[in-house]
Enzyme design. Structure first.
Site, mmCIF file in Angstrom:
data_model
loop_
_atom_site.group_PDB
_atom_site.id
_atom_site.type_symbol
_atom_site.label_atom_id
_atom_site.label_comp_id
_atom_site.label_asym_id
_atom_site.label_seq_id
_atom_site.Cartn_x
_atom_site.Cartn_y
_atom_site.Cartn_z
ATOM 1 N N LYS A 113 0.696 -1.176 -0.010
ATOM 2 C CA LYS A 113 0.025 -0.158 -0.054
ATOM 3 C C LYS A 113 0.879 1.191 0.046
ATOM 4 O O LYS A 113 0.508 2.168 -0.850
ATOM 5 C CB LYS A 113 -0.935 -0.095 1.181
ATOM 6 N N GLN A 173 -4.631 -1.345 9.780
ATOM 7 C CA GLN A 173 -4.510 -2.830 9.043
ATOM 8 C C GLN A 173 -5.250 -3.667 10.027
ATOM 9 O O GLN A 173 -4.853 -3.709 11.301
ATOM 10 C CB GLN A 173 -3.047 -3.068 8.684
ATOM 11 N N ASP A 231 -10.915 2.855 4.459
ATOM 12 C CA ASP A 231 -11.425 1.383 4.163
ATOM 13 C C ASP A 231 -12.819 1.123 4.166
ATOM 14 O O ASP A 231 -13.251 0.044 3.790
ATOM 15 C CB ASP A 231 -10.773 0.717 5.189
#
Ligand code: NDP
Length: 322
Positions: free
Chosen positions: A53, A97, A120
């Site tokens: 990422k 994460q 997200d």
């Protein structure tokens, strides 16, 4: 031969479209869009995801910062870190994460993220916006799959879609997106009575169960479009031979590394039955990162153009869905 739906190709198209938007954002603000990534502890798979990422940000000219609190960190520490990033004007997106260590309350952490920075798309505000078909940041993996279907001009409206898996991050939002695109949607899970019979109804089958090669020939209607979200590492030689006996490259790769990746769909069966399918690797994986970049740019633009000075939700009430 079925058509191979290349996630890499769609990823390139998505990233290409983002370049002028990033340039124009820079011109308006004097800074690039900014993403903060929090990785708690040292989960090796998470480290690879985060590295990819951050690399994607660098290649695209998105500013990124990485935080790596220790495995023993507390919920309070992560919440405080997120709150400080919520206040930062130069940070447009915050990604925590998953999975988090057991002692960290993941729900509380997600609730702390400013929904305007929730790249997200996991915050209940954004999930609510998705349910009601209103603008908001969408979970990256299913949003990427919708882009893949658009890219390959795969019709969805009026089709029978079956989603295997009902997680908050893939299965449920995927089903909702397909529903908004006017498919007739069935959601299956571990308690579904006759999974193969349900799956066989599908013109479009999306599989996100996390079970290697769960979907075999009898699950696939001939000619169906099959999207395989699963990423599983197989380390058992006999299993590798059963799955990839007809693919010498995979066997060679197994000899070298001791493992191979397989999706939730049997690689041989899908080639024999489907009309089109996403490979593993190279299918859904690249889309998830591309959509994270797209969400970061989207969040930056919305914060610039539409939100109030406090970065509140006001701007989310307008504009077109992502
Ligand atoms: P979860 O474990 O959160 O959810 C799995 C879902 O599949 C659950 O709803 C579960 O049902 C269902 N399921 C499990 N086993 C079966 C079975 N035998 N029959 C029917 N349904 C079953 O996984 P995620 O949604 O987070 O991820 C799914 C897969 O996708 C994983 O392999 C993951 O690594 C991969 N993934 C890949 C991404 C990418 O970028 N390519 C991104 C995200 C995930 P129940 O609810 O009843 O337990």
């Amino acid at each position: 031969m079925p058509e191979i739906l290349s996630g890499k190709e769609v990823q390139q198209a998505i990233l290409h479209q983002l370049q002028p938007r990033i340039a124009s954002f820079r011109e308006s603000t004097g800074r690039p869009p900014g993403l903060a990534v929090i990785l708690v502890g040292h989960n090796p798979a998470s480290q690879i995801y985060v590295r990819n990422k951050v690399k994607a940000c660098q290649e695209l000219g998105i500013y990124s910062e990485q935080y790596n609190p220790p495995e023993t960190t507390t919920t309070e520490d992560v919440v405080q870190l997120v709150e400080s990033l919520n206040r930062r004007p130069d940070i447009d997106g915050i990604l925590v994460q998953m999975p988090l260590p057991a002692q960290v309350d993941a729900q509380r952490v997600i609730l702390t993220i400013d929904p305007a920075k929730d790249v997200d798309g996991f915050h209940p505000y954004n999930l609510g916006q998705l349910v009601s078909g209103r603008p908001g940041l969408r979970p990256c993996t299913p949003a990427g799959i919708m882009r893949l279907l658009e890219h390959y001009r795969i019709p969805v409206a009026g089709k029978k879609a079956v989603v295997i898996g009902r997680s908050d991050i893939v299965g449920k939002p995927m089903a909702l997106m397909l529903l908004h695109a006017h498919a007739t949607v069935t959601i299956c899970h571990s308690r579904t009575a006759d999974l193969a019979a349900e799956a066989r109804q599908a013109d479009l089958l999306v599989v996100a169960a996390g079970k290697p090669a769960l979907v075999t020939a009898e699950f696939i209607k001939p000619g169906a479009v099959v999207v395989d979200v699963g990423i599983n590492r197989v380390t058992d030689r006999a299993r590798v031979e059963e799955l990839f006996g007809d693919d010498p490259d995979k066997l060679t790769s197994f000899e070298k590394t001791g493992s191979v990746l397989v999706g939730d769909v049997h690689p041989r069966d899908v080639r024999q039955r489907a009309g089109a399918y996403t490979p593993v690797p190279g299918g859904v994986g690249p889309l998830t990162i591309a959509m994270l970049m797209a969400n970061t740019v989207e969040a930056a633009e919305r914060r610039l153009c539409k939100c109030s000075a406090s970065g509140s939700l006001a701007g989310w009430q307008q504009g077109s869905p992502t």
